[in-house]
Design a protein around this motif. Structure first.
Motif, short mmCIF file in Angstrom:
data_model
loop_
_atom_site.label_atom_id
_atom_site.label_comp_id
_atom_site.label_asym_id
_atom_site.label_seq_id
_atom_site.Cartn_x
_atom_site.Cartn_y
_atom_site.Cartn_z
N VAL A 93 6.86 9.59 3.70
CA VAL A 93 7.87 8.83 2.96
C VAL A 93 7.87 9.28 1.50
CG1 VAL A 93 8.62 6.52 2.26
CG2 VAL A 93 7.55 6.87 4.51
N SER A 94 9.02 9.58 0.97
CA SER A 94 9.11 9.96 -0.44
C SER A 94 8.95 8.70 -1.30
CB SER A 94 10.45 10.63 -0.74
OG SER A 94 11.53 9.73 -0.50
N THR A 95 8.47 8.88 -2.52
CA THR A 95 8.23 7.72 -3.38
C THR A 95 9.52 6.98 -3.71
OG1 THR A 95 8.28 9.21 -5.30
CG2 THR A 95 6.13 8.65 -4.40
N ASP A 96 10.64 7.68 -3.77
CA ASP A 96 11.89 7.00 -4.08
C ASP A 96 12.42 6.17 -2.91
OD1 ASP A 96 12.40 9.40 -2.72
OD2 ASP A 96 14.46 9.49 -3.47
N LYS A 97 11.89 6.41 -1.70
CA LYS A 97 12.29 5.62 -0.53
C LYS A 97 11.22 4.60 -0.12
CE LYS A 97 15.37 9.14 1.40
NZ LYS A 97 15.67 10.02 2.57
N ALA A 98 10.08 4.64 -0.80
CA ALA A 98 8.96 3.76 -0.42
C ALA A 98 9.31 2.29 -0.60
CB ALA A 98 7.73 4.12 -1.23
N LYS A 99 10.06 1.96 -1.63
CA LYS A 99 10.40 0.57 -1.91
C LYS A 99 11.10 -0.09 -0.73
CE LYS A 99 12.87 -2.36 -5.23
NZ LYS A 99 13.72 -2.37 -6.46
N ALA A 100 11.90 0.69 0.00
CA ALA A 100 12.66 0.14 1.12
C ALA A 100 11.77 -0.32 2.27
CB ALA A 100 13.66 1.18 1.62
N LEU A 101 10.51 0.12 2.30
CA LEU A 101 9.60 -0.27 3.36
C LEU A 101 8.95 -1.63 3.10
CD1 LEU A 101 9.89 2.78 3.97
CD2 LEU A 101 7.45 2.83 4.49
N ILE A 102 9.02 -2.13 1.87
CA ILE A 102 8.26 -3.31 1.48
C ILE A 102 8.97 -4.59 1.88
CG2 ILE A 102 7.23 -4.56 -0.46
CD1 ILE A 102 7.12 -1.86 -1.95
N TRP A 103 8.25 -5.45 2.62
CA TRP A 103 8.78 -6.76 3.00
C TRP A 103 8.43 -7.82 1.96
CZ3 TRP A 103 7.67 -11.80 3.72
CH2 TRP A 103 8.62 -12.56 4.43
N GLY A 104 7.21 -7.73 1.40
CA GLY A 104 6.81 -8.76 0.45
C GLY A 104 5.53 -8.42 -0.28
N TYR A 105 5.16 -9.31 -1.20
CA TYR A 105 3.99 -9.13 -2.03
C TYR A 105 3.15 -10.41 -2.02
CZ TYR A 105 6.85 -5.38 -4.12
OH TYR A 105 7.64 -4.28 -4.32
N ALA A 106 1.84 -10.26 -2.21
CA ALA A 106 0.95 -11.42 -2.26
C ALA A 106 -0.25 -11.11 -3.15
CB ALA A 106 0.47 -11.81 -0.86
N ALA A 107 -0.89 -12.18 -3.62
CA ALA A 107 -2.19 -12.04 -4.26
C ALA A 107 -3.25 -11.93 -3.17
CB ALA A 107 -2.48 -13.25 -5.15
N GLY A 108 -4.27 -11.11 -3.41
CA GLY A 108 -5.31 -10.93 -2.40
C GLY A 108 -6.68 -10.76 -3.02
N ASN A 109 -7.69 -10.94 -2.19
CA ASN A 109 -9.09 -10.78 -2.62
C ASN A 109 -9.81 -9.95 -1.56
OD1 ASN A 109 -11.66 -11.05 -3.69
ND2 ASN A 109 -11.52 -13.26 -3.98
N ASP A 110 -10.21 -8.75 -1.96
CA ASP A 110 -10.96 -7.84 -1.09
C ASP A 110 -12.44 -8.17 -1.22
OD1 ASP A 110 -12.25 -5.67 0.11
OD2 ASP A 110 -11.70 -4.25 -1.48
#
Length: 226
Positions: A93-110
């Motif tokens: 996936v090219s970086t300019d098309k990567a955004k289209a793959l994202i459904w959502g964002y969250a805070a996380g703790n690894d």
């Protein structure tokens, strides 16, 4: 076709302001994606491309839970991270098309068993048991990407004391760059989660303490250890 054992429950995370849940397929984590964290771990942030490790999908746990202190460690550490949830997949996936793959964002703790990780590094062995243990992927409610990409501060507080504080803009590799690079190693799929790296200030969580990751614009990811 049947199964000889009943299939396990599908791992999932909460969605902000919804009773629906996001089914989790895989969890990928980026190592050393903030310069100061790379330096505190003894590495040169300018010398390496991003690298990845995995957690099992069923290591995921919602914010707000109380969990047992993990076995086999006396050095459990927090790592505050922005989590990206993919709603579409692809390879190369090219970086300019990567955004289209994202459904959502969250805070996380690894959550990390740091002593086991140090032992594994010293023996040149895999990190799996340091990173991929039960309840080790704490994820707050997902905010749909259509509401905008998060920006601003990422913080971690242990019993209210600030331990990590950075700007999301300090990432070495952008979210789009991470997705593009990872898609050259595996074919990404809907349901994949990506933990995008932690800033400096990682540190211990003791039994009884409350650890909360905060990211501007997102609901927190909190967990208490008992």
């Amino acid at each position: 076709m049947g199964f000889v054992l009943k299939p396990a429950a599908l791992p999932s995370v909460a969605v902000e302001n919804s009773t629906d849940r996001f089914a989790v397929r895989r969890i990928f984590c980026v190592g050393r994606n903030y310069a100061e964290h790379a330096r505190e771990m003894g590495h040169d942030p300018d010398a390496e491309p991003p690298f990845f490790f995995n957690k099992p999908a069923d290591a995921v746990i919602d914010s707000g839970h109380t969990i047992p202190y993990p076995a086999a460690t006396i050095e459990l550490h927090h790592e505050a991270e922005l989590v990206v949830a993919l709603g579409a997949g692809g390879a190369f996936v090219s970086t300019d098309k990567a955004k289209a793959l994202i459904w959502g964002y969250a805070a996380g703790n690894d959550l990390t068993r740091r002593d086991l990780q140090a032992e594994a590094k010293a023996a040149r062995r895999p990190w799996d048991m340091a990173k991929g243990f039960d309840n080790s992927a704490v994820v707050g409610p997902l905010r749909p990407a259509v509401l905008g990409k998060p920006s601003g501060r990422i913080r971690c507080l242990v019993d209210g004391k600030l331990t990590q504080d950075a700007d999301l803009g300090e990432m070495i590799w952008s979210v789009a760059g991470i997705i593009g690079h990872l898609s050259r190693l595996v074919t990404l799929q809907p349901g994949d989660l990506i933990f995008t790296g932690t800033p400096a200030g990682i540190g211990p969580i003791a039994r009884g303490q409350l650890c909360e990751v905060q990211i501007d614009g997102l609901q927190p990811a909190s967990v208490r250890l008992v």
